[in-house]
Each structure stands twice: as C-alpha cells, then as structure tokens.
Design an enzyme around this catalytic site. Structure first.
Site, short mmCIF file in Angstrom:
data_model
loop_
_atom_site.label_atom_id
_atom_site.label_comp_id
_atom_site.label_asym_id
_atom_site.label_seq_id
_atom_site.Cartn_x
_atom_site.Cartn_y
_atom_site.Cartn_z
CG HIS A 54 -0.18 0.02 2.52
ND1 HIS A 54 -0.04 -1.09 3.32
CD2 HIS A 54 0.51 1.01 3.15
CE1 HIS A 54 0.69 -0.79 4.37
NE2 HIS A 54 1.04 0.48 4.29
C1 T46 Z 1 2.62 0.64 6.93
C2 T46 Z 1 3.47 -0.56 7.06
C3 T46 Z 1 4.93 -0.24 7.17
C4 T46 Z 1 -4.40 -1.02 13.46
O1 T46 Z 1 -5.49 -1.28 13.97
N1 T46 Z 1 -3.68 0.05 13.93
C5 T46 Z 1 -2.47 0.38 13.43
O2 T46 Z 1 -1.85 1.37 13.89
C6 T46 Z 1 -1.93 -0.41 12.36
C7 T46 Z 1 -0.58 -0.07 11.75
C8 T46 Z 1 -2.66 -1.48 11.90
N2 T46 Z 1 -3.86 -1.77 12.44
C9 T46 Z 1 -4.62 -2.94 11.97
C10 T46 Z 1 -5.11 -2.85 10.54
C11 T46 Z 1 -5.11 -4.30 10.10
O3 T46 Z 1 -6.31 -4.93 10.49
O4 T46 Z 1 -3.71 -4.05 12.00
C12 T46 Z 1 -3.96 -4.93 10.90
C13 T46 Z 1 -2.71 -5.14 10.08
O5 T46 Z 1 -2.37 -3.92 9.38
P1 T46 Z 1 -1.81 -3.92 7.90
O6 T46 Z 1 -2.35 -5.06 7.14
O7 T46 Z 1 -2.01 -2.55 7.33
O8 T46 Z 1 -0.24 -4.16 8.18
P2 T46 Z 1 0.98 -4.00 7.17
O9 T46 Z 1 2.15 -4.66 7.80
O10 T46 Z 1 0.62 -4.42 5.79
O11 T46 Z 1 1.25 -2.41 7.11
C14 T46 Z 1 1.71 -1.73 8.27
C15 T46 Z 1 0.94 -0.43 8.46
O12 T46 Z 1 -0.47 -0.70 8.52
C16 T46 Z 1 1.19 0.56 7.36
O13 T46 Z 1 0.69 1.83 7.69
O14 T46 Z 1 3.02 1.63 6.35
O15 T46 Z 1 3.10 -1.43 8.14
#
Ligand code: T46
Length: 140
Positions: A54
C-alpha cells in the site's frame, strides 16, 4: 546505498555507548523528522510472508529494524528500490505516496514504525492501479 525514490531516505541515529552497551534515543522533530503520534511494531512474521502493499495519502512514517532484519521495497510509481533494514541505529523514512512492501523478515525481526498520525484506514491506498493513477496525476 541505492538512489532511493523521492522523499525516502536512510537516517543514521547517534548511538550513546558505554561499557554497558548502546542506547539510541529518537525524538520527534529531532532524529525523527515529524512529531510522533503513534508507534507500532511488526514481529513474529512467518517465513515467506510479505506485508505492506500500500501507500499512504498523507502519512509520514519512519521504520527501524530494532532487532533482526527485513527488506523494504519502495516504489514512487516510476522506480522501485529495495532497502535492507538490519540496524537499530538506522531508520528509513516512508513518506506519503510511496508504495511499500516488506519481505524477507528474519524470524527475530522486530520492525518498529513511528508514525506522524493515528491509524486511519482512509489514508491507505491499497490498490496498486489506484496508486499509479494518483502518482501520475500528482506529477502532471
Ligand atoms: C505501513 C506498514 C509499514 C491497526 O489497527 N492500527 C495500526 O496502527 C496499524 C498499523 C494497523 N492496524 C490494523 C489494521 C489491520 O487490520 O492491523 C492490521 C494489520 O495492518 P496492515 O495489514 O495494514 O499491516 P501491514 O504490515 O501491511 O502495514 C503496516 C501499516 O499498517 C502501514 O501503515 O506503512 O506497516
């Protein structure tokens, strides 16, 4: 270090070391080029898993591998570069409008991310086609 996509940079932090070991301090507005409103960590990543995929519309972030290592792929819509994070005294800025993917996590990797704002799903661009269109519009 590769020539990184626009706005991305590696920041080397000062290490305060003495006979006990090392300490790195990160302050918003100093070592970290924005005020910090949120910190999250990614750890226990299973072998072969890739995350991210993303960009953010507006969010500034800084990623630090405080333990272990991982690769971050950075893409500004025109160029893709891979950066290896493997030092607790080094951070990678993740500015807005940079598509990023993280992979090759070592089993012990703890990736700490400092963020300029609270979590907001509306700030995510999770479709690569949408990202390319928006990046092209921003450059026009
Ligand atoms: C990014 C990269 C480097 C939350 O509820 N609060 C939070 O602060 C974050 C970061 C995530 N979440 C929830 C949203 C999803 O249900 O945690 C779950 C996993 O998040 P996501 O699939 O977005 O994780 P990554 O590793 O793909 O991305 C993360 C960050 O979300 C993003 O902002 O830049 O790490």
């Amino acid at each position: 270090m590769a020539n990184l996509p626009s706005g991305c940079r590696i920041i080397d932090f000062s290490t305060r070391g003495d006979e006990r070991g090392s300490l790195v301090a990160l302050e918003g507005g100093a070592e970290v080029p924005f005020d910090i409103r949120r910190v999250y960590t990614i750890f226990g990543t299973r072998e072969g898993v890739a995350r991210g995929f993303h960009a953010h519309h507006a969010l500034n972030q800084l990623a630090v591998a405080v333990a272990g290592s991982c690769d971050v792929i950075l893409d500004d819509g025109q160029r893709r570069e891979r950066v290896r994070l493997e030092r607790p005294d080094q951070g990678l800025t993740l500015p807005p409008m940079i598509w990023h993917e993280m992979e090759n996590f070592s089993p012990d990797c703890v990736l700490m991310v400092l963020a300029e704002d609270v979590y907001d799903e509306a700030d995510y661009i999770r479709s690569y086609d949408d990202f390319l269109r928006l990046a092209e519009e921003a450059q026009a």
